[in-house]
Each structure stands twice: as structure tokens, then as C-alpha cells.
Design a protein around this motif. Structure first.
Motif, PDB file in Angstrom:
ATOM      1  N   TYR A 496       0.804  -1.225   0.000  1.00  0.00           N
ATOM      2  CA  TYR A 496       0.000   0.000   0.000  1.00  0.00           C
ATOM      3  C   TYR A 496       0.839   1.279   0.000  1.00  0.00           C
ATOM      4  O   TYR A 496       0.287   2.374   0.101  1.00  0.00           O
ATOM      5  N   LEU A 497       2.157   1.156  -0.098  1.00  0.00           N
ATOM      6  CA  LEU A 497       2.966   2.353  -0.314  1.00  0.00           C
ATOM      7  C   LEU A 497       2.526   2.947  -1.647  1.00  0.00           C
ATOM      8  O   LEU A 497       2.469   2.238  -2.651  1.00  0.00           O
ATOM      9  N   PRO A 498       2.165   4.234  -1.701  1.00  0.00           N
ATOM     10  CA  PRO A 498       1.546   4.798  -2.907  1.00  0.00           C
ATOM     11  C   PRO A 498       2.305   4.540  -4.199  1.00  0.00           C
ATOM     12  O   PRO A 498       1.692   4.209  -5.216  1.00  0.00           O
ATOM     13  N   GLU A 499       3.637   4.662  -4.201  1.00  0.00           N
ATOM     14  CA  GLU A 499       4.351   4.442  -5.463  1.00  0.00           C
ATOM     15  C   GLU A 499       4.349   2.974  -5.883  1.00  0.00           C
ATOM     16  O   GLU A 499       4.415   2.660  -7.065  1.00  0.00           O
ATOM     17  N   ILE A 500       4.228   2.061  -4.896  1.00  0.00           N
ATOM     18  CA  ILE A 500       4.087   0.647  -5.245  1.00  0.00           C
ATOM     19  C   ILE A 500       2.722   0.403  -5.880  1.00  0.00           C
ATOM     20  O   ILE A 500       2.605  -0.309  -6.891  1.00  0.00           O
ATOM     21  N   THR A 501       1.690   0.992  -5.284  1.00  0.00           N
ATOM     22  CA  THR A 501       0.347   0.872  -5.861  1.00  0.00           C
ATOM     23  C   THR A 501       0.318   1.419  -7.284  1.00  0.00           C
ATOM     24  O   THR A 501      -0.288   0.825  -8.186  1.00  0.00           O
ATOM     25  N   GLU A 502       0.998   2.537  -7.494  1.00  0.00           N
ATOM     26  CA  GLU A 502       1.056   3.131  -8.824  1.00  0.00           C
ATOM     27  C   GLU A 502       1.790   2.231  -9.811  1.00  0.00           C
ATOM     28  O   GLU A 502       1.355   2.047 -10.952  1.00  0.00           O
ATOM     29  N   SER A 503       2.910   1.640  -9.381  1.00  0.00           N
ATOM     30  CA  SER A 503       3.670   0.734 -10.253  1.00  0.00           C
ATOM     31  C   SER A 503       2.841  -0.488 -10.627  1.00  0.00           C
ATOM     32  O   SER A 503       2.860  -0.940 -11.775  1.00  0.00           O
ATOM     33  N   LEU A 504       2.117  -1.030  -9.656  1.00  0.00           N
ATOM     34  CA  LEU A 504       1.265  -2.183  -9.931  1.00  0.00           C
ATOM     35  C   LEU A 504       0.220  -1.844 -10.988  1.00  0.00           C
ATOM     36  O   LEU A 504      -0.008  -2.626 -11.931  1.00  0.00           O
ATOM     37  N   ARG A 505      -0.391  -0.688 -10.853  1.00  0.00           N
ATOM     38  CA  ARG A 505      -1.424  -0.290 -11.812  1.00  0.00           C
ATOM     39  C   ARG A 505      -0.847  -0.090 -13.211  1.00  0.00           C
ATOM     40  O   ARG A 505      -1.501  -0.380 -14.204  1.00  0.00           O
ATOM     41  N   GLU A 506       0.370   0.406 -13.298  1.00  0.00           N
ATOM     42  CA  GLU A 506       1.001   0.599 -14.602  1.00  0.00           C
ATOM     43  C   GLU A 506       1.150  -0.726 -15.343  1.00  0.00           C
ATOM     44  O   GLU A 506       1.168  -0.757 -16.575  1.00  0.00           O
ATOM     45  N   PHE A 507       1.256  -1.816 -14.576  1.00  0.00           N
ATOM     46  CA  PHE A 507       1.395  -3.137 -15.189  1.00  0.00           C
ATOM     47  C   PHE A 507       0.088  -3.924 -15.156  1.00  0.00           C
ATOM     48  O   PHE A 507       0.081  -5.144 -15.321  1.00  0.00           O
TER      49      PHE A 507
END
Length: 567
Positions: A496-507
Motif C-alpha cells: 500500500y505504499l503509494p508508489e508501489i500501488t502506482e507501479s502495480l497499476r502501470e502493469f
């Protein structure tokens, strides 16, 4: 300037130079002969977050360490991006703290005895603090040095007293940034040390009160500011997740069979608890903050009541283990010296022992007593003993002083040269070989394999995530920005770290544990998720082994029969 003032300044300079040289020596042999590592991998991942390894930019939200520390390092990262400033900052904090403590020891005793005792003290703690630096220990040694300097300052004349108090306040402030709980852990020793110097404190009451109020206001304000960072909409889920997450890492003293039965009656599965306990829980549906709290409620019904009658035995076992460590003997020597010097130091030696045992007993009772915390407790106990030191009546010749220093330094050089790759485990305190003969895994081949399949998104288990981090590049080199964007653990404290969530969504990944069946997702070290996936999401799931490197296995999950359960 009078002759007395000149001689006093020369004495101060000698003490300061001696303190610097002692600590430069130990830092040098640790770097040259030892193998430097983080004492806990939490530091490695916080440093990676700071350098933007999971995203596209630097991120100061370190959670365990105050964000102000990250902000302080950002200019250095921008100027020299190829240097691991997080690690260097921690090493610098240890060096400055040891130098401060050494200086006060030398000032309290004469130059010869002071240098001998300061060298002995640093020798006892250097391996734990330099070879395996860790943020909890950094907080403890910085705070201990700040408390010592404050306690020492009240016996000095003005205006030197004010300068020393200011330095003590700065060290306390820095210590509170590195870990809040470790800073608070030293307060009982600080209060005890000041209480036993009540007369001196009363004589300097105005400056001491002002210094204390200013320091504490700054410390509490910055701590509150840091906690508020995790209440913003962007970081709220990440912040709320940390409490339940830590429960399943610490709270294992319960009746598992009874918990499993209750979960089955509630329509849940014991398998879900198993994955929560093993920190495989990056599933926003099954392991949301609310769902984790529901699991905790069930577990709390069957927590085994603490048996206080076992605490004395556990304390004795802990002390027996600690008796094998150099820091225990540093504390014991200091306590014996206080007994011989008489005065209020006698009371401190006994009362500090009571405080030490009480804190250890409390931490044992809640199952949180680990070696890195014990080092902090003994550091506090030793440092607050120093203000009670008196000049020794027994003189020592220059030749004998040099011989003792030669023996201490020579033994340490031999120890680091022959056992520099052996450190104490930050949890248990047992000696740990950083290069065991049983470790035959070719990690270079693993990294090469992942680089050659860079189109894949890798999800390691928490254990594999930590294992791979242990074999990454040296700590003084930063983790490159964006290097972890396709490498996200199924557990640990990073979900749930925001940049991890963002990276997951990018993929195209919305739910990491559910989406392991996607074509480009490869799981490392966790091949038992089929039952979990079929219970919560899919009709039928199979898993294939795609690569094996000794005990590290790469898995590919796939749907056998397409379809999603909406339970």
C-alpha cells in the motif's frame, strides 16, 4: 588569557583529539577488516524508498525513521546521486555519538585513564554498531550521547554549560528522528541520572529547564508532524496497515487450533490466518485493514495469558546470553568502578540495574526483547553512569597506558581480521556468519535471469524479498531510482505504499495476490497459493516451476478453468 585558561583549553583539545583518534581507529578497522552490513533489512528498504526505487522520484516517507531525516539527506542525493547517503548518515551518527561519549569519559577521568577506558568502551560496542548499523541502535546511541552530554553539562561553568546543553539537545533531537520508541526507552535512565544530581540540576535549573523545554517541544512537534504525514488521503491506508501488520509479526502466543475452529465457524479459513502470520497478505480484499482487524479480534480471544512466574527465569536466561557479549562487560566494569568511587554513583549502579531489569522484564512479557533493543538499553545504562565518574586516585604511567592500549587495539585488530564477517544477529544476539558454507546459491545468476526476462513482473515472498536484499550491492551505494518497480513483495511492511500501488497499476495489477495468474507475473518462493486462489477467486488454478536456483524457485500460476467466483 590567563595561564589557567590556556592550560584548560589545551586539556580540552587533548581530550577532543584523543576521542577523535580512538573512534577513527575503530571505524577504520571495521571498514578495512570487517564486512559492513545493515543490522536489519528494514534499513535497506527504507533507503530504497528514499532513493525512489519503487517509483519515479525520491520519497521521504520512511515510516520507522522520521521524514525529516529523509529531507535532510535529499540535497546530498541531488548533488551526489551515486552515494548511499542514508547509510553514511547512520554511520556518521554512530561515529559522532561514540566520539561524544569518549570525550566525556576522558574529561571525567584524567587523560591516561580516560583514554584507556574510552578505548575499552568503544571496543565493547563498536562491532554491534559499526559492522551492522541499524536505525534502532542509531536512535539509542544518539539519544544516550545527548543525555550524557546534558547530564555532564550541569557540572560545567557558564557559558560552556550552555554550549554543551545545546549539543546534548541536538543529539537528543537526532536520536528521536531515527526511532521514536528507542528514544523514549532511554528516558528512565536519563531521569535517574538527573535525579541523583539534583543539587547540580538545581543550581542550573533555569538553563536546564529552558533547554529541556525547547528540546522536547521540538522533538514532540516533529514527531507529530511525521505521524500526520500518514494520515493524508494518499498515505492513510499505508499508515493504518502498519499496526495490524505488526501484530501478526509479534502476536504468536495464542491457541492456534481454537482460532482455526472459530474462523471456520465464521465462514473464513485457517489458511487465511496462516498467510497473515507469514506476512503473505498483499490482497486488498481478503487482507484489507478492516479484515485484518477482524482476524486480530478472533486471535485475541485465545491469547495465552502471560505467566509472570516465568519472567525471573527468562531474565536470568537473557543475562546469561548477554554475559557472552562485550557490552555486558562494559556495563559491569562501569558498575564496579562506581562502587569503588563511592558517592552517588553507588546508588546509580544499583538503581540503574533495577531500571534495566524492569525494562527487560516488560519487553520479555510482551515478546519484544530482541538483541538490538538490548544493546540500546545497555548503552543507556553505561552512558548515564559516566557523569558519576571521579578522578582515579591510582596514577598510571605513560608506558603502562600505552601497553594497555596496544593490547586492546591489537586484540581488536586480530578479531576483526579473523572474524570480520561474523556479526551478531539483531534479533537473537547469536553470532552469525555472513558467508556460511551452506549458502551455495548463485545470486548473480538470479539477478542475471531476472534481467534477461525484464518483461516479467516479479512478486517474491517476504522471505525471498529479504534474502535477495541481503545480497544486493554495498550499502554505501544507493538503490537506483525505479529499480524495484517490477519487483514487489507479497508481504513485508511495504504493501500500500503509494508508489508501489502506482507501479502495480502501470502493469495492470490491481490486487497482487489475486493477479498472480496474469501472463507476465512470476512469483518467487511461494508455490502454495493455489488453494487460496481457488477459495477466494478462481475455479481452478495450477502452478508451474519456471526456474530453480538451489532453494529459490520461480513459479508461474495459471488458470486451468477460466472464471471468477464473486464470493
Amino acid at each position: 588569557m590567563s595561564i589557567n585558561s590556556l592550560l584548560l583549553n589545551m586539556s580540552k583539545k587533548k581530550c577532543f583529539v584523543a576521542a577523535i583518534l580512538i573512534n577513527l581507529f575503530f571505524l577504520a578497522i571495521c571498514i578495512a577488516l570487517g564486512e559492513l552490513r545493515y543490522g536489519a533489512l528494514d534499513d535497506y528498504f527504507m533507503a530504497a524508498i528514499l532513493t525512489g526505487a519503487y517509483g519515479h522520484d525520491y520519497n521521504v516517507h520512511l515510516y520507522f525513521v522520521n521524514a525529516l531525516y529523509g529531507y535532510a539527506l535529499l540535497p546530498l542525493y541531488h548533488l551526489f546521486p551515486n552515494v548511499g547517503w542514508y547509510y553514511i548518515g547512520e554511520m556518521l551518527s554512530v561515529f559522532l555519538s561514540f566520539t561524544t561519549i569518549s570525550y566525556v569519559i576522558i574529561k571525567k577521568l584524567d587523560i591516561k585513564w580516560g583514554v584507556v577506558l574510552a578505548t575499552f568502551f568503544v571496543a565493547c560496542f563498536a562491532g554491534d554498531f559499526y559492522l551492522s548499523v541499524q536505525f534502532t541502535q542509531c536512535a539509542a546511541i544518539l539519544s544516550a550521547a545527548g543525555m550524557l552530554m546534558t547530564a555532564y553539562s550541569i557540572g560545567e561553568n557558564r557559558p560552556r554549560c550552555y554550549r554543551l546543553m545545546a549539543l546534548g539537545g541536538v543529539l537528543l533531537f537526532w536520536g528521536s528522528l531515527m526511532r521514536w520508541e528507542a528514544f523514549l526507552m532511554g528516558m528512565p535512565f536519563f531521569a535517574l541520572g538527573l535525579l541523583l544530581q539534583f543539587k547540580n540540576c538545581w543550581n542550573k535549573r533555569h538553563s536546564l529547564i529552558i533547554s529541556f523545554i525547547v528540546t522536547m517541544l521540538a522533538i514532540f512537534a516533529v514527531h507529530q508532524w511525521d505521524r500526520n504525514l500518514y494520515k493524508t488521503p494518499e498515505y492513510k491506508t499505508y499508515g493504518e496497515f502498519q499496526g495490524p501488520r505488526s501484530f501478526f509479526g509479534d502476536g504468536n502466543n495464542y491457541n492456534k487450533n481454537a482460532v482455526y475452529e472459530d474462523l471456520e465457524e465464521l465462514g473464513k479459513s485457517g489458511m487465511d490466518l496462516h498467510y497473515a502470520v507469514t506476512w503473505t497478505f498483499y490482497d486488498p480484499n481478503v487482507y484489507s485493514v478492516d479484515q485484518l482487524k477482524e482476524l486480530i479480534k478472533v486471535v485475541n480471544r485465545y491469547m495465552n495469558p502471560g505467566n509472570l512466574s516465568f519472567l525471573p527465569l527468562k531474565l536470568i536466561d537473557s543475562l546469561q546470553s548477554l554475559a557472552k557479549t562485550p557490552m555486558f562487560w562494559a556495563w559491569l566494569i562501569f558498575a564496579i568502578m562506581l562502587q569503588c568511587m563511592k558517592g552517588r554513583g553507588i546508588a546509580y549502579s544499583w538503581l540503574s540495574l533495577i531500571v534495566l531489569m524492569s525494562l527487560m522484564g516488560y519487553l520479555l512479557g510482551i515478546q519484544r526483547l530482541v538483541y538490538r533493543v538490548e544493546t540500546g538499553l545497555f548503552m543507556y545504562a553505561c552512558c548515564m553512569a559516566i557523569p558519576f565518574f571521579k578522578k582515579l586516585e591510582i596514577s598510571i604511567s605513560t608506558k603502562l597506558c600505552g601497553s594497555i592500549l596496544f593490547i586492546i587495539c591489537g586484540m581488536n585488530m586480530m578479531a576483526y581480521a579473523t572474524m570480520g564477517d561474523i556479526v551478531r544477529d539483531s534479533q537473537t544476539g547469536k553470532e552469525k556468519d555472513l558467508h556460511p558454507a551452506t549458502d551455495t546459491t548463485d545470486f548473480a545468476a538470479i539477478y542475471k535471469y531476472m534481467d534477461s526476462n525484464s518483461d516479467k513482473f516479479y512478486m517474491p515472498s517476504m522471505y525471498i524479498n529479504m534474502l535477495l536484499a541481503e545480497h544486493q550491492k554495498p550499502q554505501y551505494a544507493p538503490t537506483p531510482m525505479g529499480s524495484f518497480r517490477k519487483f514487489v513483495s507479497l508481504g513485508y511492511w511495504t504493501p500500500y505504499l503509494p508508489e508501489i500501488t502506482e507501479s502495480l497499476r502501470e502493469f495492470g495489477i490491481e490486487n497482487p495476490m489475486r493477479d498472480v495468474v496474469l501472463d507476465d507475473v512470476v512469483v518467487i518462493g511461494e508455490g502454495s497459493l493455489c488453494g487460496y486462489l481457488q477459495r477466494h477467486y478462481y475455479d481452478s488454478v495450477a502452478v508451474d516451476t519456471v526456474a530453480v536456483f538451489d532453494d529459490i524457485v520461480f513459479y508461474k500460476y495459471r488458470l486451468v478453468k477460466k472464471g471468477v467466483n464473486n464470493d
